[in-house]
Enzyme design. Structure first.
Site, PDB file in Angstrom:
ATOM      1  N   ASP A  64       0.863  -1.286  -0.133  1.00  0.00           N
ATOM      2  CA  ASP A  64       0.097   0.021  -0.048  1.00  0.00           C
ATOM      3  C   ASP A  64       0.875   1.200  -0.019  1.00  0.00           C
ATOM      4  O   ASP A  64       1.705   1.265   1.173  1.00  0.00           O
ATOM      5  CB  ASP A  64      -0.763  -0.061   1.311  1.00  0.00           C
ATOM      6  N   TYR A 154      -8.046  15.296  -7.516  1.00  0.00           N
ATOM      7  CA  TYR A 154      -7.226  14.459  -8.288  1.00  0.00           C
ATOM      8  C   TYR A 154      -6.222  15.238  -8.629  1.00  0.00           C
ATOM      9  O   TYR A 154      -5.128  14.992  -8.718  1.00  0.00           O
ATOM     10  CB  TYR A 154      -7.998  13.647  -8.946  1.00  0.00           C
TER      11      TYR A 154
END
Ligand SMILES: NC(=O)c1ccc[n+]([C@@H]2O[C@H](COP(=O)([O-])OP(=O)(O)OC[C@H]3O[C@@H](n4cnc5c(N)ncnc54)[C@H](O)[C@@H]3O)[C@@H](O)[C@H]2O)c1
Length: 261
Positions: A64, A154
């Site tokens: 991760d 984003y």
């Protein structure tokens, strides 16, 4: 300064977010060139399937990218398996599409965590995990160059990726490590598969692209391999835009529809 190594036979490559999409295409391209590739992701099933499909030169590692502890474990495993990396591709990412007013703080933080913190930890680890002469490639976006409505979280993360990439290029140059970004335009992958992209007009979008097509994962993998290899040995701290010409500018509108100005 050592000659750049990279995307060649015997090199060692880590690709994050490689269970599918652009990361999987990069992993395949490096394996095809004779590299040993560590395919990493949070999607263990998908990542293992990619590694298995690429043969004995590919190895799956759970990572991760937003977890410092998981980076530590991953880098230790790679070093114990044969030493430092020649190439690190910080590709893992996720997208979220909503007006800023409709973006929850949790979604904003999730975007920063995966895309920006994930890249920060990749660049932080690059200092010790990548060999002198190696290459680091981060994956920003055209949306990290052009502000885009509904892509506030984003876009903020991807503008930030470009900033961090340049700083890392300055700081790692004396160790002979090059650091560059690729900035893909619209690439046909699952990243836009979530509900928040349901009303996105892909066909209309494609009409705005000078080359009149979406990119492929292979288009981006080609750019990544170029930045990894000796063909780009004097390039560091820059962005390689892979967008079919969209960021180059705009065509002048005319009264004749369908014809180029
Ligand atoms: N597809 C596009 O149009 C496009 C355009 C510009 C930039 N990008 C960027 O390219 C990169 C790859 O995107 P893609 O289109 O292949 O998307 P994708 O959704 O197909 O693949 C993304 C991969 O990242 C993994 N991932 C997500 N969160 C993670 C985490 N915390 N740690 C590790 N892995 C994680 C996912 O499991 C998945 O395998 C992303 O950084 C994305 O922002 C994509």
């Amino acid at each position: 300064m050592d000659a750049p190594t990279a995307a060649s036979h015997g090199s060692r490559v880590l690709v994050t977010g490689a269970a599918r999409g652009i990361g999987a295409a990069c992993a395949a391209r490096f394996v095809a060139r004779g590299a040993t590739v560590y395919v990493s992701d949070v999607d263990d099933e998908g990542g293992r399937a990619v590694a298995d499909s690429l043969g004995p030169s590919a190895h799956y590692l759970h990572l991760d990218v937003a977890s410092e502890a998981e980076w530590d474990a991953c880098v230790q495993t790679i070093e114990a398996d044969g030493g430092r990396l020649d190439v690190l591709v910080a590709n893992a990412g996720a997208a979220h599409r909503a007006d800023i007013a409709d973006t929850s703080l949790a979604d904003f933080r999730r975007m920063l965590d995966i895309n920006l913190v994930g890249t920060f930890l990749a660049l932080k680890n690059a200092n010790t995990a990548v060999k002198s002469g190696g290459s680091v490639i981060t994956v920003s976006s055209l949306r990290g160059i052009l502000a885009t409505a509904k892509l506030g979280a984003y876009g903020a993360s991807k503008f930030g990726v470009r900033a961090l990439t340049r700083v890392a290029a300055l700081e790692l140059a004396e160790r002979g490590i090059r650091v560059n970004s690729v900035c893909p335009g619209s690439i046909d992958t699952d990243i836009t598969g979530s509900e928040d992209f349901a009303d996105h007009d892909v066909a209309g979008y494609v009409r705005t692209i000078p080359m009149q097509r979406r990119g492929t994962t292979a288009d981006v993998a080609d750019a990544v391999v170029f930045l990894a290899g000796s063909e780009s040995s004097y390039i560091t701290g820059t962005d390689l835009v892979v967008d079919g010409g969209l960021a180059a500018g705009a065509r002048t509108p005319t009264h004749t529809s369908g014809q180029k100005a």
